[in-house]
Design a protein around this motif. Sequence first.
Motif, mmCIF file in Angstrom:
data_model
loop_
_atom_site.group_PDB
_atom_site.id
_atom_site.type_symbol
_atom_site.label_atom_id
_atom_site.label_comp_id
_atom_site.label_asym_id
_atom_site.label_seq_id
_atom_site.Cartn_x
_atom_site.Cartn_y
_atom_site.Cartn_z
ATOM 1 N N MET A 458 0.779 -1.325 0.045
ATOM 2 C CA MET A 458 -0.160 0.206 0.055
ATOM 3 C C MET A 458 1.127 1.174 -0.184
ATOM 4 N N SER A 459 2.137 1.306 0.562
ATOM 5 C CA SER A 459 2.857 2.333 0.497
ATOM 6 C C SER A 459 3.278 2.453 -0.528
ATOM 7 N N MET A 460 3.780 1.458 -1.366
ATOM 8 C CA MET A 460 4.492 1.648 -2.818
ATOM 9 C C MET A 460 3.344 2.167 -3.713
ATOM 10 N N LEU A 461 2.158 1.757 -3.621
ATOM 11 C CA LEU A 461 1.123 2.436 -4.288
ATOM 12 C C LEU A 461 0.917 3.658 -3.974
ATOM 13 N N GLU A 462 0.921 4.167 -2.832
ATOM 14 C CA GLU A 462 0.535 5.539 -2.522
ATOM 15 C C GLU A 462 1.677 6.652 -3.103
ATOM 16 N N ALA A 463 2.949 5.727 -3.303
ATOM 17 C CA ALA A 463 4.049 6.689 -3.546
ATOM 18 C C ALA A 463 4.575 6.749 -5.042
ATOM 19 N N THR A 464 4.264 5.426 -5.760
ATOM 20 C CA THR A 464 4.519 5.538 -7.010
ATOM 21 C C THR A 464 3.369 5.328 -8.096
ATOM 22 N N GLY A 465 2.480 4.952 -7.599
ATOM 23 C CA GLY A 465 1.174 4.571 -8.583
ATOM 24 C C GLY A 465 1.242 3.288 -8.947
ATOM 25 N N VAL A 466 2.140 2.357 -8.618
ATOM 26 C CA VAL A 466 2.191 0.899 -9.073
ATOM 27 C C VAL A 466 1.482 0.060 -8.081
ATOM 28 N N CYS A 467 0.726 -0.619 -8.629
ATOM 29 C CA CYS A 467 -0.364 -1.695 -7.862
ATOM 30 C C CYS A 467 0.215 -3.132 -7.962
ATOM 31 N N VAL A 468 0.625 -3.670 -6.696
ATOM 32 C CA VAL A 468 1.128 -5.284 -6.623
ATOM 33 C C VAL A 468 0.155 -5.640 -5.564
ATOM 34 N N ILE A 469 0.567 -7.097 -5.640
ATOM 35 C CA ILE A 469 -0.341 -7.660 -4.612
ATOM 36 C C ILE A 469 0.425 -8.521 -3.529
ATOM 37 N N PRO A 470 -0.012 -8.387 -2.174
ATOM 38 C CA PRO A 470 0.867 -8.847 -1.267
ATOM 39 C C PRO A 470 0.860 -10.401 -1.139
ATOM 40 N N SER A 496 12.144 3.927 -16.165
ATOM 41 C CA SER A 496 11.406 4.835 -15.287
ATOM 42 C C SER A 496 10.625 3.970 -14.404
ATOM 43 N N PHE A 497 10.117 2.829 -14.619
ATOM 44 C CA PHE A 497 9.114 2.246 -13.922
ATOM 45 C C PHE A 497 10.146 1.481 -12.830
ATOM 46 N N CYS A 498 11.099 0.822 -13.177
ATOM 47 C CA CYS A 498 12.214 0.232 -12.170
ATOM 48 C C CYS A 498 12.793 1.362 -11.360
ATOM 49 N N GLY A 499 13.113 2.562 -11.918
ATOM 50 C CA GLY A 499 13.571 3.745 -10.835
ATOM 51 C C GLY A 499 12.903 4.078 -10.032
ATOM 52 N N GLY A 500 11.429 4.083 -10.367
ATOM 53 C CA GLY A 500 10.453 4.486 -9.337
ATOM 54 C C GLY A 500 10.469 3.624 -8.234
ATOM 55 N N LEU A 501 10.482 2.234 -8.388
ATOM 56 C CA LEU A 501 10.408 1.188 -7.343
ATOM 57 C C LEU A 501 11.883 1.474 -6.477
ATOM 58 N N ARG A 502 12.966 1.669 -7.360
ATOM 59 C CA ARG A 502 14.167 1.883 -6.174
ATOM 60 C C ARG A 502 13.942 2.998 -5.433
ATOM 61 N N LYS A 503 13.478 4.038 -5.814
ATOM 62 C CA LYS A 503 13.465 5.391 -4.850
ATOM 63 C C LYS A 503 12.332 5.169 -4.002
ATOM 64 N N GLY A 506 13.986 2.504 -1.222
ATOM 65 C CA GLY A 506 15.151 3.093 -0.570
ATOM 66 C C GLY A 506 14.512 4.053 0.702
ATOM 67 N N GLU A 507 13.653 4.825 0.255
ATOM 68 C CA GLU A 507 12.969 5.881 1.199
ATOM 69 C C GLU A 507 12.077 4.851 2.266
ATOM 70 N N PHE A 508 11.525 3.868 1.856
ATOM 71 C CA PHE A 508 10.871 3.116 2.884
ATOM 72 C C PHE A 508 11.886 2.537 3.886
ATOM 73 N N MET A 509 12.852 1.782 3.208
ATOM 74 C CA MET A 509 13.727 1.161 4.227
ATOM 75 C C MET A 509 14.449 2.230 5.088
ATOM 76 N N ALA A 510 14.648 3.386 4.543
ATOM 77 C CA ALA A 510 15.179 4.344 5.297
ATOM 78 C C ALA A 510 14.165 4.918 6.589
ATOM 79 N N LYS A 511 13.016 5.042 6.321
ATOM 80 C CA LYS A 511 11.922 5.612 7.215
ATOM 81 C C LYS A 511 11.839 4.440 8.310
ATOM 82 N N TYR A 512 11.692 3.243 7.718
ATOM 83 C CA TYR A 512 11.378 2.248 9.011
ATOM 84 C C TYR A 512 12.823 1.533 9.489
ATOM 85 N N LYS A 513 13.827 2.039 9.350
ATOM 86 C CA LYS A 513 15.180 1.306 9.638
ATOM 87 C C LYS A 513 15.059 1.262 11.400
ATOM 88 N N ASP A 514 15.486 0.124 11.878
ATOM 89 C CA ASP A 514 15.374 0.006 13.175
ATOM 90 C C ASP A 514 16.509 0.453 14.094
#
Length: 514
Positions: A458-470, A496-503, A506-514
């Motif tokens: 859901m975080s990916m969808l809200e940030a990139t517009g890419v809809c995948v299924i858990p 650009s699709f892959c670039g958006g996923l990488r971005k 990276g931001e998700f992992m940094a935000k929720y880093k323990d």
Amino acid sequence: MLRNPIRTLIAQRKPLCFPRSCRHVSTSASTKTKVLTTETMHPLVRQVEYAVRGALPIRAEALSKQLLSDKSLGFDRVVFCNIGNPQQLNQKPITFFRQVASLCENPELLKPENRQTLLKLYPDDAIARAELLLKHIGSVGAYSHSKGIHHIRENVAKFIEERDGYPADPENIFLTQGASAGVHTVVQILTQNYKSGFLIPIPQYPLYSATLSLVDATQVPYYLNESTNWGLDVKDLKKAVDGARDNGVDMRALVIINPGNPTGQCLTEQNMREIIEFCHNERLVLLADEVYQTNIYKPQTRPFHSFKQVLCSMGGDYKDQELFSFHSISKGMVGECGRRGGYLECVNIDEKVMDQLYKIASVSLCPNVQGQILVDLMTNPPTSGDSSYPQYREEIDSIYQSLKRRSSKLADCFNSLEGMTCNDAEGAMYLFPKLTLSEKAIEAAKANAMAPDTFYCMSMLEATGVCVIPGSGFGQQPNTFHFRSTFLPEEHLFDSFCGGLRKFHGEFMAKYKD
């Protein structure tokens, strides 16, 4: 002449007497509540879950509508990677298929007085194919035979014979509304009561769990091994069957998806022989979902073999092993999902059961005729020497090579990300990468009342517009997290699709880093 008894009572002004359970509720009560609610509906329907059309796609649709008037979301379109729907992501339809379908839809064009003009627009083999089909169909607006048009079933049988090297009988073939309708019918037939058990792979395409819930059958999971590229060990099947039988389950069938969905693996011939032997020894009907049989990306090392071909090659003790196999126009290089065409082949099925299958098919009158036409074209395409063959071959090869490149590029992208691993796709249209999520991310998911992989998606969808299924929508080993993504976005957008996923990652992992 007998009079209507209710009318007689009304004429005599006598009260109507119905059983207590059928008496009409008062007007005041009827205005307070609906007759049909989620509490009064069939309870088995409430149990059905189908992740590929679930919460994430619903949110994706809402974002897509929002983009019509709001350009501040950070992306300019929603990319629906939740489902194998090639033409939604702009895969080009096969020209010959559309030409024939359009002529069948508008037979006025085939009148002799229109021939010269028609030849300027359509190749001669497309015209000839449409004329042949209409000879056997009549009007595409009329019901066909409930099993499907016999001429088309004959062509399907020839396709199977050429593919496998063994005979196929048109009378054992049912044309269906996509493979899903065939699966639903077979599961219905196999389910005697709630104790009827079906082995289904985990991860699995949720059509199977949803259908089993709807008929109140018992799901018996067997786990695919991610460390061996989602391999299948017969020992795991045996353990699952024995455990279910110990609990009183009447084991009926084994479901195999090959090539795999969502995992993209392709079984070896030896593994398939082991599976058939297992079904024979355990007296299980084999359900072979083979809709991705042309989506094979490593044909030298992992070619496709149909279960029908392997079964027939085994002969001997296995000649009576029961098998249902399914195919569809929705996948492969055809991608005609919306036309809803497919077929079901019945192998070694009892004749009286075949009569019951025909009865069930008759209840729906017939599969849609345009879907049947596409099944004919998929199984009997242009061949060398036909006018349309060069273009057909070029289109098929172009789509195939592009899918192969995209599968590798997306797998490389996922494998480059922190805490993510992904097996290559041997077949199908999907990748199923594994996620390692921090405790902080898991706690954030809990706070949002989501499974951790759902929270990530859901975080990916809200940030990139890419809809995948858990992965939780397909089933997965406990305490592991995955998601399924198609690799269907257009190739020219892939960087650009892959670039958006990488971005995002990276931001998700940094935000929720323990």
